[in-house]
Write a protein that holds these residues in place. Structure first.
Motif, PDB file in Angstrom:
ATOM      1  N   PRO A 127       0.667  -1.179   0.091  1.00  0.00           N
ATOM      2  CA  PRO A 127      -0.150  -0.023   0.006  1.00  0.00           C
ATOM      3  C   PRO A 127       0.791   1.258  -0.066  1.00  0.00           C
ATOM      4  O   PRO A 127       0.328   2.422  -0.590  1.00  0.00           O
ATOM      5  CB  PRO A 127      -0.725  -0.117   1.298  1.00  0.00           C
ATOM      6  CG  PRO A 127       0.086  -1.088   2.275  1.00  0.00           C
ATOM      7  CD  PRO A 127       0.721  -2.086   1.250  1.00  0.00           C
ATOM      8  N   ASP A 128       2.163   1.039   0.476  1.00  0.00           N
ATOM      9  CA  ASP A 128       2.783   2.349   0.583  1.00  0.00           C
ATOM     10  C   ASP A 128       3.824   2.646  -0.775  1.00  0.00           C
ATOM     11  O   ASP A 128       4.467   3.623  -0.924  1.00  0.00           O
ATOM     12  CB  ASP A 128       3.905   2.480   1.672  1.00  0.00           C
ATOM     13  CG  ASP A 128       3.127   2.318   3.033  1.00  0.00           C
ATOM     14  OD1 ASP A 128       1.980   2.828   2.946  1.00  0.00           O
ATOM     15  OD2 ASP A 128       3.646   1.584   4.184  1.00  0.00           O
ATOM     16  N   ILE A 145       1.891 -14.471  -4.969  1.00  0.00           N
ATOM     17  CA  ILE A 145       2.513 -13.123  -5.555  1.00  0.00           C
ATOM     18  C   ILE A 145       2.503 -12.104  -4.200  1.00  0.00           C
ATOM     19  O   ILE A 145       3.605 -11.403  -4.401  1.00  0.00           O
ATOM     20  CB  ILE A 145       1.582 -12.775  -6.602  1.00  0.00           C
ATOM     21  CG1 ILE A 145       1.807 -13.843  -7.821  1.00  0.00           C
ATOM     22  CG2 ILE A 145       1.931 -11.347  -7.217  1.00  0.00           C
ATOM     23  CD1 ILE A 145       0.989 -13.735  -8.926  1.00  0.00           C
ATOM     24  N   ALA A 146       1.385 -11.991  -3.682  1.00  0.00           N
ATOM     25  CA  ALA A 146       1.556 -10.975  -2.533  1.00  0.00           C
ATOM     26  C   ALA A 146       2.693 -11.187  -1.707  1.00  0.00           C
ATOM     27  O   ALA A 146       3.388 -10.328  -1.129  1.00  0.00           O
ATOM     28  CB  ALA A 146       0.111 -10.865  -1.820  1.00  0.00           C
ATOM     29  N   GLU A 147       2.690 -12.437  -1.157  1.00  0.00           N
ATOM     30  CA  GLU A 147       3.917 -12.678  -0.263  1.00  0.00           C
ATOM     31  C   GLU A 147       5.225 -12.492  -0.705  1.00  0.00           C
ATOM     32  O   GLU A 147       5.909 -12.100   0.044  1.00  0.00           O
ATOM     33  CB  GLU A 147       3.815 -14.256   0.171  1.00  0.00           C
ATOM     34  CG  GLU A 147       4.694 -14.815   1.287  1.00  0.00           C
ATOM     35  CD  GLU A 147       4.603 -15.889   1.573  1.00  0.00           C
ATOM     36  OE1 GLU A 147       5.547 -16.687   2.277  1.00  0.00           O
ATOM     37  OE2 GLU A 147       3.459 -16.822   1.470  1.00  0.00           O
ATOM     38  N   ILE A 148       5.452 -12.938  -2.104  1.00  0.00           N
ATOM     39  CA  ILE A 148       6.547 -12.343  -2.673  1.00  0.00           C
ATOM     40  C   ILE A 148       7.135 -10.920  -2.709  1.00  0.00           C
ATOM     41  O   ILE A 148       8.051 -10.410  -2.262  1.00  0.00           O
ATOM     42  CB  ILE A 148       6.812 -13.013  -4.043  1.00  0.00           C
ATOM     43  CG1 ILE A 148       6.823 -14.559  -4.205  1.00  0.00           C
ATOM     44  CG2 ILE A 148       7.824 -12.473  -4.885  1.00  0.00           C
ATOM     45  CD1 ILE A 148       6.535 -15.262  -5.499  1.00  0.00           C
ATOM     46  N   ALA A 149       5.849 -10.361  -2.905  1.00  0.00           N
ATOM     47  CA  ALA A 149       6.124  -8.622  -3.082  1.00  0.00           C
ATOM     48  C   ALA A 149       6.331  -8.090  -1.633  1.00  0.00           C
ATOM     49  O   ALA A 149       7.225  -7.286  -1.431  1.00  0.00           O
ATOM     50  CB  ALA A 149       4.587  -8.163  -3.711  1.00  0.00           C
ATOM     51  N   LYS A 150       5.727  -8.696  -0.663  1.00  0.00           N
ATOM     52  CA  LYS A 150       5.925  -8.203   0.656  1.00  0.00           C
ATOM     53  C   LYS A 150       7.213  -8.608   1.290  1.00  0.00           C
ATOM     54  O   LYS A 150       7.948  -7.855   1.951  1.00  0.00           O
ATOM     55  CB  LYS A 150       4.876  -8.753   1.579  1.00  0.00           C
ATOM     56  CG  LYS A 150       3.503  -8.110   1.609  1.00  0.00           C
ATOM     57  CD  LYS A 150       2.489  -9.008   2.614  1.00  0.00           C
ATOM     58  CE  LYS A 150       1.244  -8.496   2.182  1.00  0.00           C
ATOM     59  NZ  LYS A 150       0.204  -9.133   3.059  1.00  0.00           N
ATOM     60  N   TRP A 151       7.753  -9.781   0.745  1.00  0.00           N
ATOM     61  CA  TRP A 151       9.050 -10.289   1.409  1.00  0.00           C
ATOM     62  C   TRP A 151      10.132  -9.196   0.766  1.00  0.00           C
ATOM     63  O   TRP A 151      11.058  -8.851   1.458  1.00  0.00           O
ATOM     64  CB  TRP A 151       9.402 -11.431   0.688  1.00  0.00           C
ATOM     65  CG  TRP A 151      10.522 -12.068   1.165  1.00  0.00           C
ATOM     66  CD1 TRP A 151      10.799 -12.821   2.449  1.00  0.00           C
ATOM     67  CD2 TRP A 151      11.816 -12.125   0.334  1.00  0.00           C
ATOM     68  NE1 TRP A 151      12.404 -13.133   2.174  1.00  0.00           N
ATOM     69  CE2 TRP A 151      12.873 -12.820   1.063  1.00  0.00           C
ATOM     70  CE3 TRP A 151      12.116 -11.526  -0.733  1.00  0.00           C
ATOM     71  CZ2 TRP A 151      14.178 -12.656   0.636  1.00  0.00           C
ATOM     72  CZ3 TRP A 151      13.571 -11.534  -1.355  1.00  0.00           C
ATOM     73  CH2 TRP A 151      14.449 -12.409  -0.257  1.00  0.00           C
TER      74      TRP A 151
END
Length: 136
Positions: free
Chosen positions: A54-55, A122-128
């Protein structure tokens, strides 16, 4: 050298994937320029990355939709048979055991259209990528 018959650009590799024409200026224009049947996949990835980061700022980098915060975090792009996700080589290496059903290369993952998109992964990879600072 191979010359693209559509845009006239020259490449080392025959039939090299590339973006013909003027690079898109926004993610909206990138998605709108893709085939109609591909747009839902791109919108799913975009929505997933928006929620996960989100940032981050949305922008175009390397002619691809990109999520950015001081540096590029992750890119994605449409191809003939897949969506490419570009989180960088350290992310691909970190998640490799969970990516066994997908084609991977240094810094990239291919999600074929014939399979459901693994949006939580995909979300987990991006957050990582964001949390560890493994930007590229």
């Amino acid at each position: 050298m191979w010359q693209c018959p559509k845009c006239g650009r020259e490449f080392k590799n025959t039939n090299q994937d590339h973006y013909c024409g003027e690079p898109p200026k926004t993610i909206d224009s990138y998605i709108a320029a893709q085939p109609e049947d591909v747009r839902p996949y791109l919108n799913q990835v975009r929505d997933t990355l928006r929620d996960a980061l989100p940032d981050a700022e949305e922008r175009i980098s390397w002619s691809m939709p990109t999520y950015w915060r001081k540096q590029n975090i992750v890119h994605f792009a449409a191809f003939k048979k897949h969506i490419g996700l570009y989180p960088g080589d350290k992310a691909v290496e970190h998640f490799l055991e969970r990516l066994t059903e997908y084609k991977t290369s240094k810094g990239a993952v291919q999600f074929p259209y014939r399979m459901p998109l693994p949006l939580p992964l995909i979300a987990e990879i991006a957050k990582w990528c964001y949390d560890t600072g493994n930007y590229h």
